[in-house]
Design a protein around this motif. Structure first.
Motif, PDB file in Angstrom:
ATOM      1  N   HIS A  89       3.375  -2.271   1.465  1.00 14.76           N
ATOM      2  CA  HIS A  89       2.636  -1.787   2.638  1.00 14.76           C
ATOM      3  C   HIS A  89       1.217  -2.293   2.490  1.00 14.76           C
ATOM      4  CE1 HIS A  89       1.241   1.930   5.163  1.00 14.76           C
ATOM      5  NE2 HIS A  89       1.194   0.802   5.846  1.00 14.76           N
ATOM      6  N   HIS A  91      -2.590  -3.307   4.263  1.00 14.56           N
ATOM      7  CA  HIS A  91      -3.577  -3.285   5.345  1.00 14.56           C
ATOM      8  C   HIS A  91      -4.686  -4.267   5.013  1.00 14.56           C
ATOM      9  CE1 HIS A  91      -2.624   0.714   7.568  1.00 14.56           C
ATOM     10  NE2 HIS A  91      -1.530   0.084   7.199  1.00 14.56           N
ATOM     11  N   HIS A 105      -2.357  -3.387  10.068  1.00 14.27           N
ATOM     12  CA  HIS A 105      -1.211  -3.394   9.163  1.00 14.27           C
ATOM     13  C   HIS A 105      -0.684  -4.826   9.121  1.00 14.27           C
ATOM     14  CE1 HIS A 105       2.715  -1.407   7.890  1.00 14.27           C
ATOM     15  NE2 HIS A 105       3.143  -2.576   8.311  1.00 14.27           N
TER      16      HIS A 105
END
Ligand code: ZN
Length: 143
Positions: A89, A91, A105
């Motif tokens: 994940h 960013h 994102h």
């Protein structure tokens, strides 16, 4: 509040290879080193990227396609598991030639030159699962 505690494991620095996809490169590196849980930072430059912004009302990601050279002014992420596979994940804040910034994102980016720092976390291995409140795949804590 659900949580888990961790001990720091190994730390790594690495270069994702020129022209490869950045998110996949980080996941592949973690697989190769058998890192299951981690936090990481990434800086450098990419040849282009797709980022998204999550529309909280519609419960869907809205894509922003950036087909130009960009600096990774800031990048941060974590590694856990989704559908039984390693999942990163990520960013980022990406900036263009004029210094204009885009953030969100990260879905994918083509590496120009990037530097990744990975801090392995030792402890409970978290799996992501669908959360009906947010519509997002969030961590499932055992405790
Ligand atoms: Zn996100």
């Amino acid at each position: 509040m659900a949580s888990a505690s961790y001990q720091p494991g190994r730390t790594f620095l690495f270069f994702p290879q020129y022209n490869l996809e950045l998110v996949r490169s980080i996941v592949n590196f973690a697989k190769e080193k058998k890192v299951k849980m981690a936090v990481f930072t990434v800086i450098g430059a990419v040849k282009g990227a797709s980022i998204t912004s999550y529309n909280q009302a519609k419960r869907e990601y809205e894509k922003i396609q950036l087909d130009k050279p960009l600096e990774i002014a800031s990048g941060f992420g974590n590694l856990s598991s989704k559908n039984g596979k390693p999942f990163a994940h990520v960013h980022v804040v990406l900036s263009d030639a004029a210094g204009k910034a885009y953030g969100g994102h990260l879905i994918r980016a083509t590496v120009f030159a990037s530097e990744v720092f990975i801090q392995e976390l030792r402890g409970e291995e978290l799996e992501r699962e669908y959360n009906p409140t947010t519509g997002l795949a969030m961590w499932k804590f055992k405790g």
